[in-house]
Scaffold this motif. Structure first.
Motif, PDB file in Angstrom:
ATOM      1  N   ILE A  67       3.140   3.927   1.096  1.00 19.91           N
ATOM      2  CA  ILE A  67       2.424   2.959   0.416  1.00 19.91           C
ATOM      3  C   ILE A  67       1.085   2.726   0.937  1.00 19.91           C
ATOM      4  N   ILE A  71      -2.601   4.395  -0.820  1.00 22.68           N
ATOM      5  CA  ILE A  71      -3.436   3.598  -1.251  1.00 22.68           C
ATOM      6  C   ILE A  71      -4.969   3.913  -0.557  1.00 22.68           C
ATOM      7  N   ALA A 198       9.125   0.394  -6.048  1.00 20.08           N
ATOM      8  CA  ALA A 198       8.582   1.510  -6.685  1.00 20.08           C
ATOM      9  C   ALA A 198       8.975   1.909  -8.093  1.00 20.08           C
ATOM     10  N   ILE A 201       7.408  -0.818 -10.329  1.00 21.30           N
ATOM     11  CA  ILE A 201       5.792  -0.564 -10.560  1.00 21.30           C
ATOM     12  C   ILE A 201       5.582   0.618 -11.449  1.00 21.30           C
ATOM     13  N   TRP A 284       2.477   4.371  -5.772  1.00 25.99           N
ATOM     14  CA  TRP A 284       1.643   3.615  -5.410  1.00 25.99           C
ATOM     15  C   TRP A 284       0.035   4.018  -5.248  1.00 25.99           C
ATOM     16  N   ALA A 287      -0.769   3.102  -8.792  1.00 25.92           N
ATOM     17  CA  ALA A 287      -0.767   1.779  -9.118  1.00 25.92           C
ATOM     18  C   ALA A 287      -2.257   0.970  -8.466  1.00 25.92           C
ATOM     19  N   ALA A 288      -2.674   1.626  -7.292  1.00 26.06           N
ATOM     20  CA  ALA A 288      -3.922   1.022  -6.774  1.00 26.06           C
ATOM     21  C   ALA A 288      -5.084   1.182  -7.833  1.00 26.06           C
ATOM     22  N   VAL A 312      -1.111  -4.618  -1.967  1.00 25.38           N
ATOM     23  CA  VAL A 312       0.528  -4.427  -2.276  1.00 25.38           C
ATOM     24  C   VAL A 312       1.147  -5.824  -2.780  1.00 25.38           C
ATOM     25  N   SER A 316       2.454  -6.546  -6.661  1.00 25.56           N
ATOM     26  CA  SER A 316       3.803  -6.913  -6.752  1.00 25.56           C
ATOM     27  C   SER A 316       3.924  -8.250  -7.512  1.00 25.56           C
TER      28      SER A 316
END
Length: 479
Positions: A67, A71, A198, A201, A284, A287-288, A312, A316
């Motif tokens: 994670i 990131i 995860a 996401i 992740w 997602a970042a 994070v 979330s």
């Protein structure tokens, strides 16, 4: 979005295609007697359900690595997606899988014993000390981070010092109690939560109104603002460790090698857990940049919102709602704790193995554990930033030794050794270049460091081929 989806597909495909090839090379045997039965002691050696072994292995090796590391590492640009994908398939999963299988065949031996048996007595002694120190370093690092986070959410009297003590008491229990009592009961829950978070996401990115600005139009260049002092090679390959390859994983594989009921389950557990970690890292990383809107915005967001932990939490909450917030807290707090406790348990196993000191009684476990706890507590007094920098380098150096030991094992048993030799040479180059160039290293000129890294990797390859392959000066062992 396309690079992200391709990376996911390739990684999943790698498990079935390359993972099966590696399994065929090592020759997993369903009839092999397993240490969980032959050495069953009710403490460390005991058969556990396969699903539990998988989730414990996954959480052991995951923690915050896939994670936070992903990131921070995605700031090196789209190359991060390639490293997570191909690093996992060809390096990390091979490293975890084969170290686990070799441990099974050595009655659950810990990593220093495995490496020493293949690379010599001198290396074994160094690895015993190095691995013990790394385990205690991991334990110290993963007390401080969750303690600070919990303290920020609790009353003033429950300050960081209070939570450090509370977490440390838990570490003691997890280190000493039989593996099925504490770790065997709570790890599967936390492992499932980490995977579920995860998956949630990824679902938002796939089916929600989300764009992943991977930035391929600008090529694979480094997106860090200070790219000149943070060259993609070797910095990215050290920053993204647990999502691609991590030496720490090989210290955890023997723990589950002592609980696995059939050698044919080794690929799903060891190779599979590493692929699962790679998938979490890809999710992740994507997602970042999707949540913040790009690399430049991601850098600003991290600086303004307390680093990766704040991001994070925000992802979330915004994407998964209240339930996502609970999972975020679980992930950011529980994940590092469940890495630190197994690190100290591994330290106990490493020490007891080289001392040949059986661990059936609580008193015997405490005799080994109390000095481990004392040294870990001392290490915790060192500045966290210093600890983390040295942990990152030591972690990848351990992977180098493990890969070379696996390579020697394969040669001795007449098996294709290139599956571990190539990543061993690559990671040798990474680590040598890093320690020569990095601020915590020798701070040499970049091109001098890179040249030395390449030279050492090639020299190691030539020396290995001359001694182990061309000379045929080895014996094929029966196991």
């Amino acid at each position: 979005m396309s690079l992200f989806l391709i990376a996911i597909a390739v990684l999943v495909g790698g498990y079935f295609v390359y993972g099966m090839l590696v399994e065929r090379i090592i020759g997993c045997d369903a009839r092999r007697q397993m240490p969980c039965y032959t050495k069953q002691d009710g403490v460390d050696y005991m058969p556990l359900p396969t699903w539990k072994v998988f989730l414990i292995q996954f959480l052991n090796i995951a923690g915050l690595g896939p994670i936070f590391g992903a990131i921070m590492g995605v700031m090196f640009g789209p190359a991060a997606f390639l490293w997570i994908t191909f690093g996992t398939i060809f390096a990390g999963a091979v490293h975890d899988f084969l170290s686990g299988v070799i441990s099974i065949r050595r009655d659950g031996a810990s990593l220093p014993e495995i490496v020493g048996d293949e690379l010599g007595v001198g290396v074994k002694q160094v690895m015993r000390v190095f691995s013990l120190l790394l385990m205690m370093l991991v334990g110290a690092v993963f007390v401080l981070t969750p303690a600070d986070l919990i303290a920020s959410m609790t009353p003033d009297w429950m300050n960081t010092r209070f939570w450090i003590l509370a977490i440390f008491v838990y570490y003691m229990l997890a280190t000493v109690l039989p593996i099925d009592k504490l770790i065997g009961n709570i790890y599967p829950l936390f492992g499932f939560a980490l995977l579920f978070m995860a998956a949630g996401i990824m679902g938002v990115m796939m089916f929600g109104d989300v764009t992943i600005p991977v930035g391929l139009s600008e090529g694979f260049s480094n997106r860090n603002a200070d790219a000149g002092s943070l060259p993609l090679f070797p910095m990215m390959f050290v920053s993204i460790a647990c999502g691609a390859i991590s030496g720490f994983h090989a210290t955890q594989s023997p723990m589950m090698a002592r609980c696995l009921k059939n050698e044919r389950l080794a690929r799903p557990v060891f190779y599979g857990a590493m692929v699962a970690e790679g998938l979490v890292a890809l999710i992740w990383a994507a997602a970042a940049i999707a949540f913040t809107g790009g690399y430049d915005r991601l850098a600003g967001y991290l600086a303004a919102n307390g680093g990766a932990g704040g991001l994070v939490h925000d992802i979330s909450i915004n994407w998964l709602g209240t339930f996502g917030g609970v999972l975020a807290i679980l992930g950011v707090i529980a994940a590092p704790i469940t890495t630190g406790d197994t690190a100290l348990r591994s330290a106990r196993l490493i020490a007891s193995d080289f001392m040949h000191y059986e661990q059936r009684t609580v008193v015997r476990r405490l005799i080994i554990s109390i000095p481990v706890f004392a040294v870990t507590f001392f290490i915790m007094q060192i500045d966290f930033n210093v600890l983390w920098r040295y942990f990152a380098w030591c972690n990848q150096t351990l992977a180098v030794f493990t890969l070379w030991a696996i390579t020697v094992y394969l040669v001795r048993h007449g098996k294709p050794y290139w599956i571990s030799m190539l990543p061993a040479m690559f990671m040798t180059c990474v680590c040598v270049t890093y320690i020569l160039y990095a601020p915590e290293g020798f701070r040499l000129d970049y091109y001098v460091s890179l040249g030395a890294g390449v030279a050492v990797a090639l020299l190691a390859g030539v020396m290995f081929m001359r001694k182990m392959v061309f000379s045929k000066s080895y014996n094929i062992a029966e196991e």
